[in-house]
Design an enzyme around this catalytic site. Structure first.
Site, PDB file in Angstrom:
ATOM      1  N   GLY A  99      59.632  35.180  43.564  1.00  0.00           N
ATOM      2  CA  GLY A  99      60.289  34.744  42.395  1.00  0.00           C
ATOM      3  C   GLY A  99      60.207  35.780  41.010  1.00  0.00           C
ATOM      4  O   GLY A  99      61.209  36.338  40.423  1.00  0.00           O
ATOM      5  N   ARG A 116      50.885  44.757  52.464  1.00  0.00           N
ATOM      6  CA  ARG A 116      50.403  45.410  53.678  1.00  0.00           C
ATOM      7  C   ARG A 116      51.338  45.797  54.711  1.00  0.00           C
ATOM      8  O   ARG A 116      52.216  44.588  54.823  1.00  0.00           O
ATOM      9  CB  ARG A 116      49.120  44.761  54.351  1.00  0.00           C
ATOM     10  CG  ARG A 116      49.361  43.269  54.551  1.00  0.00           C
ATOM     11  CD  ARG A 116      48.220  42.624  55.119  1.00  0.00           C
ATOM     12  NE  ARG A 116      48.274  41.049  54.979  1.00  0.00           N
ATOM     13  CZ  ARG A 116      47.153  40.372  55.214  1.00  0.00           C
ATOM     14  NH1 ARG A 116      46.084  40.760  55.782  1.00  0.00           N
ATOM     15  NH2 ARG A 116      47.435  39.154  55.549  1.00  0.00           N
ATOM     16  N   GLY A 119      52.293  43.032  57.535  1.00  0.00           N
ATOM     17  CA  GLY A 119      52.420  41.577  57.216  1.00  0.00           C
ATOM     18  C   GLY A 119      53.667  40.784  57.124  1.00  0.00           C
ATOM     19  O   GLY A 119      54.710  42.029  57.110  1.00  0.00           O
ATOM     20  N   ALA A 156      42.212  33.692  47.570  1.00  0.00           N
ATOM     21  CA  ALA A 156      41.426  34.406  48.533  1.00  0.00           C
ATOM     22  C   ALA A 156      41.518  35.830  48.795  1.00  0.00           C
ATOM     23  O   ALA A 156      40.501  36.392  48.801  1.00  0.00           O
ATOM     24  CB  ALA A 156      41.271  33.546  49.972  1.00  0.00           C
ATOM     25  N   GLN A 158      42.748  38.112  47.077  1.00  0.00           N
ATOM     26  CA  GLN A 158      42.228  38.882  45.397  1.00  0.00           C
ATOM     27  C   GLN A 158      40.852  39.113  45.762  1.00  0.00           C
ATOM     28  O   GLN A 158      40.316  39.998  45.382  1.00  0.00           O
ATOM     29  CB  GLN A 158      42.562  37.867  44.591  1.00  0.00           C
ATOM     30  CG  GLN A 158      44.089  37.711  43.914  1.00  0.00           C
ATOM     31  CD  GLN A 158      44.331  36.994  42.958  1.00  0.00           C
ATOM     32  OE1 GLN A 158      43.580  36.759  42.003  1.00  0.00           O
ATOM     33  NE2 GLN A 158      45.679  36.472  42.665  1.00  0.00           N
ATOM     34  N   HIS A 179      47.106  33.497  37.818  1.00  0.00           N
ATOM     35  CA  HIS A 179      46.045  32.069  37.789  1.00  0.00           C
ATOM     36  C   HIS A 179      44.650  32.540  37.189  1.00  0.00           C
ATOM     37  O   HIS A 179      44.309  34.032  37.554  1.00  0.00           O
ATOM     38  CB  HIS A 179      45.812  31.777  39.421  1.00  0.00           C
ATOM     39  CG  HIS A 179      45.409  30.464  39.530  1.00  0.00           C
ATOM     40  ND1 HIS A 179      45.181  29.628  38.597  1.00  0.00           N
ATOM     41  CD2 HIS A 179      45.135  29.790  40.723  1.00  0.00           C
ATOM     42  CE1 HIS A 179      44.403  28.601  39.153  1.00  0.00           C
ATOM     43  NE2 HIS A 179      44.598  28.676  40.453  1.00  0.00           N
ATOM     44  N   SER A 325      62.497  -4.799  35.461  1.00  0.00           N
ATOM     45  CA  SER A 325      62.792  -6.436  35.194  1.00  0.00           C
ATOM     46  C   SER A 325      61.575  -6.906  34.336  1.00  0.00           C
ATOM     47  O   SER A 325      60.641  -6.207  34.244  1.00  0.00           O
ATOM     48  CB  SER A 325      62.651  -7.353  36.419  1.00  0.00           C
ATOM     49  OG  SER A 325      61.434  -7.483  37.018  1.00  0.00           O
TER      50      SER A 325
HETATM   51  N1  LIG Z   1      52.666  29.069  44.481  1.00  0.00           N
HETATM   52  C1  LIG Z   1      52.628  28.671  43.184  1.00  0.00           C
HETATM   53  O1  LIG Z   1      53.081  27.481  43.179  1.00  0.00           O
HETATM   54  C2  LIG Z   1      51.947  29.187  42.151  1.00  0.00           C
HETATM   55  C3  LIG Z   1      52.089  28.826  40.905  1.00  0.00           C
HETATM   56  C4  LIG Z   1      51.398  29.556  39.859  1.00  0.00           C
HETATM   57  C5  LIG Z   1      50.438  30.299  40.173  1.00  0.00           C
HETATM   58  N2  LIG Z   1      50.154  30.805  41.557  1.00  0.00           N
HETATM   59  C6  LIG Z   1      49.143  31.938  41.720  1.00  0.00           C
HETATM   60  O2  LIG Z   1      50.072  33.139  41.928  1.00  0.00           O
HETATM   61  C7  LIG Z   1      49.276  34.052  42.841  1.00  0.00           C
HETATM   62  C8  LIG Z   1      50.027  34.031  44.173  1.00  0.00           C
HETATM   63  O3  LIG Z   1      50.257  33.018  44.858  1.00  0.00           O
HETATM   64  P1  LIG Z   1      51.454  32.901  45.822  1.00  0.00           P
HETATM   65  O4  LIG Z   1      51.260  31.187  46.134  1.00  0.00           O
HETATM   66  O5  LIG Z   1      52.769  33.567  45.409  1.00  0.00           O
HETATM   67  O6  LIG Z   1      50.986  33.705  46.841  1.00  0.00           O
HETATM   68  P2  LIG Z   1      50.229  33.338  48.447  1.00  0.00           P
HETATM   69  O7  LIG Z   1      51.169  32.745  49.281  1.00  0.00           O
HETATM   70  O8  LIG Z   1      48.889  32.325  48.091  1.00  0.00           O
HETATM   71  O9  LIG Z   1      49.761  34.667  48.864  1.00  0.00           O
HETATM   72  C9  LIG Z   1      50.822  35.361  49.610  1.00  0.00           C
HETATM   73  C10 LIG Z   1      50.345  36.975  49.787  1.00  0.00           C
HETATM   74  O10 LIG Z   1      49.100  37.375  49.791  1.00  0.00           O
HETATM   75  C11 LIG Z   1      48.911  38.267  50.882  1.00  0.00           C
HETATM   76  N3  LIG Z   1      47.627  38.367  51.656  1.00  0.00           N
HETATM   77  C12 LIG Z   1      47.272  37.348  51.936  1.00  0.00           C
HETATM   78  N4  LIG Z   1      46.025  37.588  52.636  1.00  0.00           N
HETATM   79  C13 LIG Z   1      45.816  38.881  52.498  1.00  0.00           C
HETATM   80  C14 LIG Z   1      44.865  39.889  52.872  1.00  0.00           C
HETATM   81  N5  LIG Z   1      43.535  39.638  53.403  1.00  0.00           N
HETATM   82  N6  LIG Z   1      45.189  41.408  52.472  1.00  0.00           N
HETATM   83  C15 LIG Z   1      46.531  41.672  51.555  1.00  0.00           C
HETATM   84  N7  LIG Z   1      47.353  40.641  51.508  1.00  0.00           N
HETATM   85  C16 LIG Z   1      47.075  39.280  51.876  1.00  0.00           C
HETATM   86  C17 LIG Z   1      50.213  38.023  51.683  1.00  0.00           C
HETATM   87  O11 LIG Z   1      50.528  38.989  52.529  1.00  0.00           O
HETATM   88  P3  LIG Z   1      50.878  38.746  53.969  1.00  0.00           P
HETATM   89  O12 LIG Z   1      52.348  38.276  54.168  1.00  0.00           O
HETATM   90  O13 LIG Z   1      50.613  40.475  54.284  1.00  0.00           O
HETATM   91  O14 LIG Z   1      49.920  37.991  54.567  1.00  0.00           O
HETATM   92  C18 LIG Z   1      51.192  37.606  50.596  1.00  0.00           C
HETATM   93  O15 LIG Z   1      51.852  38.717  50.046  1.00  0.00           O
HETATM   94  C19 LIG Z   1      48.077  33.365  43.030  1.00  0.00           C
HETATM   95  O16 LIG Z   1      46.979  33.640  42.168  1.00  0.00           O
HETATM   96  C20 LIG Z   1      48.186  31.657  42.858  1.00  0.00           C
HETATM   97  O17 LIG Z   1      47.268  31.123  42.466  1.00  0.00           O
HETATM   98  C21 LIG Z   1      50.696  30.080  42.464  1.00  0.00           C
END
Ligand SMILES: NC(=O)c1ccc[n+]([C@@H]2O[C@H](COP(=O)([O-])OP(=O)(O)OC[C@H]3O[C@@H](n4cnc5c(N)ncnc54)[C@H](OP(=O)(O)O)[C@@H]3O)[C@@H](O)[C@H]2O)c1
Length: 407
Positions: A99, A116, A119, A156, A158, A179, A325
């Site tokens: 987004g 990566r 992935g 996680a 991060q 976050h 109501s």
């Molecule tokens: N989702 C929400 O509603 C939301 C709202 C506000 C803020 N946030 C914050 O925004 C941030 C991102 O959240 P998200 O929901 O967009 O992402 P997410 O789905 O939690 O994370 C996805 C990303 O992390 C990568 N990833 C996972 N494990 C990995 C590893 N070991 N090494 C390298 N890459 C890895 C994935 O790549 P692969 O595809 O290669 O696994 C993917 O690109 C977070 O801090 C979250 O708290 C999220």
């Protein structure tokens, strides 16, 4: 406005057809705004001040004055000028990466994605028009090329990747999060930013899919902004500008701590955990007393989500009460304080569990497992198989707009 909206949307579609992979190029820049941003640009073109009118507002929120920053303070020309020497390196391409990245790219900024190579996200990014070697790179390479490092990996991840990534975040770069999780709980995550970079936060209050949808509709999501470290004296201005760049309409100032505490608390509470628990409790008692699944579901979920909660969203709780109501109103007024009293201790326990890091440690342990996707799916399947949600599928199938493929 309607004809303007049509023109802008036609231009946007045309631009996307012409150059889906390089919307930041000068040829397409002018046509690739969200409708609202484009409206702001059209307005600012007539202003004596090319930087546009001030959009900062101090608003009274139930007696407390708070400052809200608006997109209208950042017409697109100003936004593009502000970031003309920057490369936004978006690390991670999950829901937020998708987004925020597409919105910033459509806003004509220089955005690259780092994920990566083997992935899911790499494939997903390519499907969205990011090009390997041009604006899609392995994580380390993207960080080296970027000036603003937007860490949108899972929370996680991060923590897991930090030892490798930290040395690449050198003086002069900006570190951005969506976050407060990683830096606030640094004892558990070990994410400790270098002391010579600005560290800022823009946290959209919604999923990345909503961030994208609202932007495409010409609206903008509400986001929180916060500053962890300001070495340049420009951290706050940068946070506001980046908030606008990724698709926010309004930006509310907070701190990293408050953002992460309220977020973890809310999703465990009324937004997700609390609502599932309350629905289930009400449904179970109805079933124990001989009510059919359809009656129990309709009285617990269907009426709530389809009829009453949208009224709360539109005009508040009293408006919803007034739409019901007098019998319903009397009973609800009597029982609301009983539910409040019963739940305050649970919410206090939850807030403490968030604040003392218990929730973070559980999340890091679970989401750090290599099997986290499968483990999560197993638990979600349990919910999916609960009678209440199985009954819900049949109830939904009777809706006039029901589409079987959406189940
Ligand atoms: N989702 C929400 O509603 C939301 C709202 C506000 C803020 N946030 C914050 O925004 C941030 C991102 O959240 P998200 O929901 O967009 O992402 P997410 O789905 O939690 O994370 C996805 C990303 O992390 C990568 N990833 C996972 N494990 C990995 C590893 N070991 N090494 C390298 N890459 C890895 C994935 O790549 P692969 O595809 O290669 O696994 C993917 O690109 C977070 O801090 C979250 O708290 C999220």
């Amino acid at each position: 406005m309607a004809s303007f909206a049509r023109t802008a949307s036609t231009a946007l579609r045309a631009a996307s057809r012409r150059a889906p992979r390089a919307l930041a190029s000068s040829a397409t820049k002018a046509a690739s705004y969200s409708l609202l941003t484009k409206a702001a640009v059209a307005k600012s073109a007539h202003c004596a001040n090319p930087q546009g009118a001030r959009g900062v507002k101090t608003l009274d929120f139930a007696g407390t004055k708070e400052t809200v920053y608006e997109r209208s303070d950042w017409p697109l020309a100003k936004l593009q000028d502000y970031f003309k020497n920057d490369t936004l390196a978006l690390i991670g391409y999950g829901s937020q990466g998708h987004g925020q990245g597409l919105n910033a790219r459509d806003n004509g900024l220089n955005v690259i994605v780092g994920v990566r190579k083997d992935g899911e996200s790499w494939k997903q990014a390519m499907e969205d028009g990011w090009v390997p070697g041009e604006n899609l790179f392995p994580i380390e390479e993207a960080i080296n090329k970027g000036t603003i490092i937007m860490n949108l990996l899972s929370d996680a991840a991060q923590s897991q990747t930090w030892p490798k990534l930290a040395p690449l975040i050198t003086k002069g770069k900006t570190l951005y999060f969506s976050h407060g999780f990683s830096v606030v709980y640094k004892e558990d995550t070990h994410v400790i930013p270098p002391t010579d970079v600005d560290v800022i936060l823009v946290a959209p209050k919604g999923s990345g899919r909503t961030v994208r949808t609202l932007f495409k509709e010409g609206r903008g999501i509400n986001s929180s902004i916060a500053i962890w470290q300001d070495v340049t004296g420009k951290a706050k201005e940068k946070a506001i500008a980046l908030g606008v760049a990724v698709g926010s309409g309004y930006l509310y100032e907070t701190t990293f701590e408050k953002e992460v505490y309220s977020d973890l608390y809310g999703e465990r509470g009324v937004l997700m955990g609390g609502i599932q628990g309350l629905f289930l409790a009400q449904y179970q008692v109805l079933r124990k007393n001989g009510h059919s699944p359809s009656e129990a579901f309709n009285e617990t979920v269907e009426e709530a989500t389809q009829s009453l909660y949208p009224l709360i969203g539109a005009k508040g709780m009293d408006y919803m009460f007034n739409a019901c109501s007098t019998t319903a109103r009397r009973g609800a007024l009597d029982w609301a304080p009983i539910f409040e009293k019963a739940n305050v201790p649970i919410f206090e326990q939850l807030y403490e569990s968030v604040k003392n890091g218990t929730e973070t440690r559980k999340s890091l342990e679970f989401n750090g497992r290599s099997t986290y996707r499968e483990d999560l799916n197993k638990e979600l399947e349990v919910i999916n198989n609960q009678e209440i949600w199985r009954a819900g599928k049949t109830v939904r199938s009777l809706r006039p707009d029901y589409k079987p493929e959406s189940e």
